[in-house]
Design a protein around this motif. Structure first.
Motif, mmCIF file in Angstrom:
data_model
loop_
_atom_site.group_PDB
_atom_site.id
_atom_site.type_symbol
_atom_site.label_atom_id
_atom_site.label_comp_id
_atom_site.label_asym_id
_atom_site.label_seq_id
_atom_site.Cartn_x
_atom_site.Cartn_y
_atom_site.Cartn_z
ATOM 1 N N SER A 23 0.710 -1.362 -0.147
ATOM 2 C CA SER A 23 -0.090 -0.055 0.062
ATOM 3 C C SER A 23 0.918 1.116 0.094
ATOM 4 C CB SER A 23 -1.022 -0.031 1.307
ATOM 5 O OG SER A 23 -0.247 -0.111 2.314
ATOM 6 N N ALA A 24 2.161 1.210 0.605
ATOM 7 C CA ALA A 24 2.919 2.352 0.887
ATOM 8 C C ALA A 24 3.616 2.526 -0.760
ATOM 9 C CB ALA A 24 3.944 2.242 1.577
ATOM 10 N N SER A 25 3.804 1.559 -1.459
ATOM 11 C CA SER A 25 4.313 1.738 -2.703
ATOM 12 C C SER A 25 3.209 2.200 -3.761
ATOM 13 C CB SER A 25 4.755 0.189 -3.330
ATOM 14 O OG SER A 25 5.697 -0.367 -2.447
ATOM 15 N N LEU A 26 2.039 1.659 -3.741
ATOM 16 C CA LEU A 26 0.912 2.258 -4.392
ATOM 17 C C LEU A 26 0.717 3.737 -4.295
ATOM 18 C CD1 LEU A 26 -1.446 -0.741 -4.120
ATOM 19 C CD2 LEU A 26 -0.101 0.020 -6.094
ATOM 20 N N ALA A 27 0.871 4.195 -3.007
ATOM 21 C CA ALA A 27 0.513 5.484 -2.541
ATOM 22 C C ALA A 27 1.767 6.379 -3.051
ATOM 23 C CB ALA A 27 0.613 5.794 -0.865
ATOM 24 N N LEU A 28 2.928 5.757 -3.101
ATOM 25 C CA LEU A 28 4.074 6.870 -3.642
ATOM 26 C C LEU A 28 3.920 6.724 -5.254
ATOM 27 C CD1 LEU A 28 7.172 5.112 -1.823
ATOM 28 C CD2 LEU A 28 6.337 7.450 -1.879
ATOM 29 N N ILE A 29 3.304 5.779 -5.902
ATOM 30 C CA ILE A 29 3.216 5.662 -7.315
ATOM 31 C C ILE A 29 2.021 6.841 -7.621
ATOM 32 C CG2 ILE A 29 2.362 4.448 -9.213
ATOM 33 C CD1 ILE A 29 3.646 2.009 -7.908
ATOM 34 N N VAL A 30 1.025 6.725 -6.959
ATOM 35 C CA VAL A 30 -0.113 7.530 -7.244
ATOM 36 C C VAL A 30 -0.093 9.078 -7.004
ATOM 37 C CG1 VAL A 30 -2.675 7.948 -6.503
ATOM 38 C CG2 VAL A 30 -1.987 5.680 -6.994
ATOM 39 N N ALA A 31 0.711 9.282 -5.608
ATOM 40 C CA ALA A 31 0.688 10.593 -5.270
ATOM 41 C C ALA A 31 2.060 11.142 -4.853
ATOM 42 C CB ALA A 31 -0.241 10.948 -4.123
ATOM 43 N N LEU A 33 4.123 13.244 -5.586
ATOM 44 C CA LEU A 33 4.336 14.773 -5.430
ATOM 45 C C LEU A 33 4.164 15.367 -4.404
ATOM 46 C CD1 LEU A 33 3.471 15.704 -9.398
ATOM 47 C CD2 LEU A 33 5.619 15.144 -8.661
ATOM 48 N N ASN A 34 3.395 14.927 -3.761
ATOM 49 C CA ASN A 34 3.161 15.220 -2.262
ATOM 50 C C ASN A 34 4.159 14.888 -1.317
ATOM 51 O OD1 ASN A 34 2.073 15.938 0.291
ATOM 52 N ND2 ASN A 34 -0.013 15.364 -0.331
ATOM 53 N N PRO A 35 4.682 15.739 -0.638
ATOM 54 C CA PRO A 35 5.905 15.513 0.452
ATOM 55 C C PRO A 35 5.371 14.692 1.282
ATOM 56 C CG PRO A 35 5.550 17.889 0.388
ATOM 57 C CD PRO A 35 4.636 17.174 -0.686
ATOM 58 N N VAL A 36 4.024 14.787 1.976
ATOM 59 C CA VAL A 36 3.794 14.175 3.002
ATOM 60 C C VAL A 36 3.716 12.543 2.669
ATOM 61 C CG1 VAL A 36 1.816 13.751 4.619
ATOM 62 C CG2 VAL A 36 2.338 16.002 4.146
ATOM 63 N N VAL A 37 2.736 12.568 1.435
ATOM 64 C CA VAL A 37 2.752 11.093 1.129
ATOM 65 C C VAL A 37 4.173 10.350 0.691
ATOM 66 C CG1 VAL A 37 2.042 9.713 -0.902
ATOM 67 C CG2 VAL A 37 0.451 11.538 0.084
#
Length: 87
Positions: A23-31, A33-37
């Motif tokens: 899930s963290a990898s998918l979040a990195l792929i999707v968003a 550009l957001n520094p918090v993500v």
């Protein structure tokens, strides 16, 4: 008694850790550009495998403690028999 290669608790922790990494990898792929993500995604990739490793170490320590207790009992038995044979 034999200790299995993977205890139930280790399997659960490893499964949850794997899901967290995915899930963290998918979040990195999707968003990404957001520094918090970005920060939480990187931490989500690093921390879960480390916690699974720690769980394995805890199980190993428990096994070593049991082995130590058995060896201590055997040592005491051998000391007793050694003293008895000297008489």
């Amino acid at each position: 008694k034999n200790i299995p290669n993977w205890t139930v608790r280790e399997k659960i922790v490893a499964t949850v850790a794997g899901g967290s990494v995915i899930s963290a990898s998918l979040a990195l792929i999707v968003a990404s550009l957001n520094p918090v993500v970005l920060i939480t995604g990187v931490l989500g990739i690093i921390i879960p495998p480390y916690s699974a490793l720690q769980e394995q170490k805890i199980t190993d320590c428990k096994a070593m403690r049991e082995t130590n207790m058995v060896m201590e009992l055997e040592m005491n038995n051998l000391k007793y028999n050694n003293e008895r044979l000297r008489e």
